[in-house]
Design a protein around this motif. Structure first.
Motif, PDB file in Angstrom:
ATOM      1  N   THR A 175      27.480 -14.304 -28.176  1.00  0.00           N
ATOM      2  CA  THR A 175      26.056 -14.320 -27.834  1.00  0.00           C
ATOM      3  C   THR A 175      25.255 -13.548 -28.871  1.00  0.00           C
ATOM      4  N   ARG A 176      25.812 -12.468 -29.391  1.00  0.00           N
ATOM      5  CA  ARG A 176      25.116 -11.723 -30.437  1.00  0.00           C
ATOM      6  C   ARG A 176      24.892 -12.601 -31.661  1.00  0.00           C
ATOM      7  N   ARG A 177      25.893 -13.364 -32.038  1.00  0.00           N
ATOM      8  CA  ARG A 177      25.733 -14.258 -33.199  1.00  0.00           C
ATOM      9  C   ARG A 177      24.667 -15.308 -32.920  1.00  0.00           C
ATOM     10  N   GLN A 178      24.672 -15.875 -31.715  1.00  0.00           N
ATOM     11  CA  GLN A 178      23.653 -16.867 -31.361  1.00  0.00           C
ATOM     12  C   GLN A 178      22.257 -16.246 -31.396  1.00  0.00           C
ATOM     13  N   PHE A 179      22.165 -14.992 -30.944  1.00  0.00           N
ATOM     14  CA  PHE A 179      20.888 -14.295 -30.966  1.00  0.00           C
ATOM     15  C   PHE A 179      20.404 -14.123 -32.399  1.00  0.00           C
ATOM     16  N   TRP A 180      21.317 -13.802 -33.301  1.00  0.00           N
ATOM     17  CA  TRP A 180      20.938 -13.636 -34.692  1.00  0.00           C
ATOM     18  C   TRP A 180      20.546 -14.966 -35.333  1.00  0.00           C
ATOM     19  N   ASP A 181      21.110 -16.068 -34.865  1.00  0.00           N
ATOM     20  CA  ASP A 181      20.639 -17.374 -35.325  1.00  0.00           C
ATOM     21  C   ASP A 181      19.155 -17.537 -35.010  1.00  0.00           C
ATOM     22  N   LEU A 182      18.743 -17.102 -33.795  1.00  0.00           N
ATOM     23  CA  LEU A 182      17.330 -17.177 -33.411  1.00  0.00           C
ATOM     24  C   LEU A 182      16.480 -16.271 -34.303  1.00  0.00           C
ATOM     25  N   ILE A 183      17.004 -15.098 -34.630  1.00  0.00           N
ATOM     26  CA  ILE A 183      16.280 -14.181 -35.503  1.00  0.00           C
ATOM     27  C   ILE A 183      16.055 -14.816 -36.873  1.00  0.00           C
ATOM     28  N   TYR A 184      17.095 -15.423 -37.437  1.00  0.00           N
ATOM     29  CA  TYR A 184      16.961 -16.052 -38.746  1.00  0.00           C
ATOM     30  C   TYR A 184      15.971 -17.212 -38.707  1.00  0.00           C
ATOM     31  N   GLU A 185      15.987 -17.969 -37.625  1.00  0.00           N
ATOM     32  CA  GLU A 185      15.041 -19.083 -37.503  1.00  0.00           C
ATOM     33  C   GLU A 185      13.607 -18.565 -37.475  1.00  0.00           C
ATOM     34  N   ALA A 186      13.377 -17.482 -36.730  1.00  0.00           N
ATOM     35  CA  ALA A 186      12.035 -16.910 -36.657  1.00  0.00           C
ATOM     36  C   ALA A 186      11.600 -16.376 -38.019  1.00  0.00           C
ATOM     37  N   ALA A 187      12.503 -15.700 -38.721  1.00  0.00           N
ATOM     38  CA  ALA A 187      12.173 -15.177 -40.047  1.00  0.00           C
ATOM     39  C   ALA A 187      11.901 -16.311 -41.031  1.00  0.00           C
ATOM     40  N   ALA A 188      12.678 -17.400 -40.922  1.00  0.00           N
ATOM     41  CA  ALA A 188      12.461 -18.546 -41.804  1.00  0.00           C
ATOM     42  C   ALA A 188      11.089 -19.158 -41.580  1.00  0.00           C
ATOM     43  N   ALA A 189      10.570 -19.037 -40.361  1.00  0.00           N
ATOM     44  CA  ALA A 189       9.242 -19.561 -40.047  1.00  0.00           C
ATOM     45  C   ALA A 189       8.128 -18.594 -40.449  1.00  0.00           C
ATOM     46  N   GLY A 190       8.498 -17.424 -40.985  1.00  0.00           N
ATOM     47  CA  GLY A 190       7.508 -16.487 -41.489  1.00  0.00           C
ATOM     48  C   GLY A 190       7.272 -15.254 -40.635  1.00  0.00           C
ATOM     49  N   THR A 191       7.949 -15.159 -39.479  1.00  0.00           N
ATOM     50  CA  THR A 191       7.776 -13.989 -38.621  1.00  0.00           C
ATOM     51  C   THR A 191       8.557 -12.803 -39.186  1.00  0.00           C
ATOM     52  N   THR A 192       7.921 -11.665 -39.241  1.00  0.00           N
ATOM     53  CA  THR A 192       8.596 -10.440 -39.681  1.00  0.00           C
ATOM     54  C   THR A 192       9.397  -9.874 -38.513  1.00  0.00           C
ATOM     55  N   ILE A 193      10.629  -9.495 -38.779  1.00  0.00           N
ATOM     56  CA  ILE A 193      11.523  -8.950 -37.757  1.00  0.00           C
ATOM     57  C   ILE A 193      11.756  -7.466 -38.033  1.00  0.00           C
ATOM     58  N   PHE A 194      11.397  -6.631 -37.067  1.00  0.00           N
ATOM     59  CA  PHE A 194      11.599  -5.182 -37.172  1.00  0.00           C
ATOM     60  C   PHE A 194      12.564  -4.807 -36.056  1.00  0.00           C
ATOM     61  N   ILE A 195      13.797  -4.438 -36.412  1.00  0.00           N
ATOM     62  CA  ILE A 195      14.847  -4.328 -35.406  1.00  0.00           C
ATOM     63  C   ILE A 195      15.585  -2.998 -35.487  1.00  0.00           C
ATOM     64  N   THR A 196      15.827  -2.402 -34.318  1.00  0.00           N
ATOM     65  CA  THR A 196      16.732  -1.262 -34.225  1.00  0.00           C
ATOM     66  C   THR A 196      18.021  -1.735 -33.583  1.00  0.00           C
ATOM     67  N   THR A 197      19.124  -1.161 -34.008  1.00  0.00           N
ATOM     68  CA  THR A 197      20.419  -1.531 -33.440  1.00  0.00           C
ATOM     69  C   THR A 197      21.404  -0.394 -33.645  1.00  0.00           C
ATOM     70  N   HIS A 198      22.363  -0.306 -32.741  1.00  0.00           N
ATOM     71  CA  HIS A 198      23.469   0.637 -32.910  1.00  0.00           C
ATOM     72  C   HIS A 198      24.715  -0.072 -33.434  1.00  0.00           C
ATOM     73  N   TYR A 199      24.628  -1.400 -33.606  1.00  0.00           N
ATOM     74  CA  TYR A 199      25.751  -2.162 -34.153  1.00  0.00           C
ATOM     75  C   TYR A 199      25.614  -2.197 -35.675  1.00  0.00           C
ATOM     76  N   MET A 200      26.522  -1.533 -36.374  1.00  0.00           N
ATOM     77  CA  MET A 200      26.401  -1.461 -37.821  1.00  0.00           C
ATOM     78  C   MET A 200      26.717  -2.789 -38.494  1.00  0.00           C
ATOM     79  N   ASP A 201      27.467  -3.680 -37.827  1.00  0.00           N
ATOM     80  CA  ASP A 201      27.656  -5.004 -38.419  1.00  0.00           C
ATOM     81  C   ASP A 201      26.331  -5.759 -38.447  1.00  0.00           C
ATOM     82  N   GLU A 202      25.426  -5.485 -37.468  1.00  0.00           N
ATOM     83  CA  GLU A 202      24.119  -6.126 -37.469  1.00  0.00           C
ATOM     84  C   GLU A 202      23.235  -5.590 -38.583  1.00  0.00           C
TER      85      GLU A 202
END
Length: 261
Positions: free
Chosen positions: A186-213
């Motif tokens: 599910t995390r990978r699928q969520f990141w697919d959505l993030i990449y799609e939003a960024a590709a459309a021009g939306t800036t993503i500002f994200i905090t995470t405790h997962y260092m792979d992210e």
């Protein structure tokens, strides 16, 4: 670990352009305690920007200032072209926000949540209906339109919350540990959505405790005791500290931290 760049999404991403977020010596004091200490950085349009730090580092306070939820003490910052001191309400209207603590209403249905937030964001009825249909189709949730959100699996809830936060097409979306508690798929699928939003021009500002992210971001900043101690691409940070993973970068910087929550 390989950086997650879905080929069909990554190929369509344009180079980041123009700052959507600017900070210059942004500071927040609570009495004698300096929670955020003169931080300076810019985030470009369409950039995926990781904002990391141990508990107590000041990242949550900084994010709240950028979201227009907390007044700064001094310094300067703009978000989507609006000043954090003078125009916090306008900032709120032009950003999306999602936290680890699920932000939709669990006693409303999927469709009701979308309709409610569409109204909050100032969208008209016909636009909300059109966007609802498109959103449900994109997420594969057409059959769940009348399902109470509280009964959905956590992964579905998180993807729905992210999509609803983008409903009004904000210039930037703030994600506060959005994948906490979900499984790796599910995390990978969520990141697919993030990449799609960024590709459309939306800036993503994200905090995470997962260092792979952190590896998935275009650039990463790491706060320690209210200051930004490092800021570069993941590859640049690993070269700078002579280590192989972002885990090692984070541990190298966090070991000397004085403040913990």
């Amino acid at each position: 670990m390989n950086k997650l760049h879905p080929p069909d999404v990554a190929a369509s991403r344009a180079a980041p352009a123009g700052p959507v977020i600017t900070c210059e010596l942004l500071t927040k004091r609570f009495g004698d305690f300096v929670a955020v200490n003169a931080i300076s950085f810019e985030v470009a349009a369409g950039e995926i920007f990781g904002f990391l730090g141990a508990n107590g580092a000041g990242k949550t306070t900084a994010m709240r200032m950028l979201c227009g939820l907390l007044g700064p003490t001094e310094g300067a910052a703009t978000v989507a072209g609006f000043d954090v001191f003078r125009q916090p309400e306008l900032i709120k209207q032009h950003i999306g926000y999602m936290s680890q603590k699920f932000s939709l209403y669990e006693d409303l249905t999927v469709g009701e949540n979308i309709r409610f937030y569409g109204g909050v964001y100032g969208l008209k009825g016909a636009v909300i209906r059109e966007k609802t249909t498109a959103l449900l189709q994109r997420l594969g949730l057409e059959a769940e339109r009348n399902t109470l959100v509280g009964s959905l699996p956590l992964g579905w809830k998180q993807k729905l919350a992210f999509s609803v936060a983008l409903l009004h097409e904000p210039a930037v979306i703030f994600l506060d540990e959005p994948t906490g508690g979900v499984d790796p798929i599910t995390r990978r699928q969520f990141w697919d959505l993030i990449y799609e939003a960024a590709a459309a021009g939306t800036t993503i500002f994200i905090t995470t405790h997962y260092m792979d992210e952190a590896e998935y971001c275009d650039r990463v900043s790491i706060m320690v005791d209210g200051k930004i101690e490092a800021l570069a691409s993941p590859a640049g940070l690993k070269r700078q500290f002579g280590v192989a993973t972002m885990d090692e970068v984070f541990l190298h910087l966090a070991r000397g931290a004085k403040n913990t929550e």
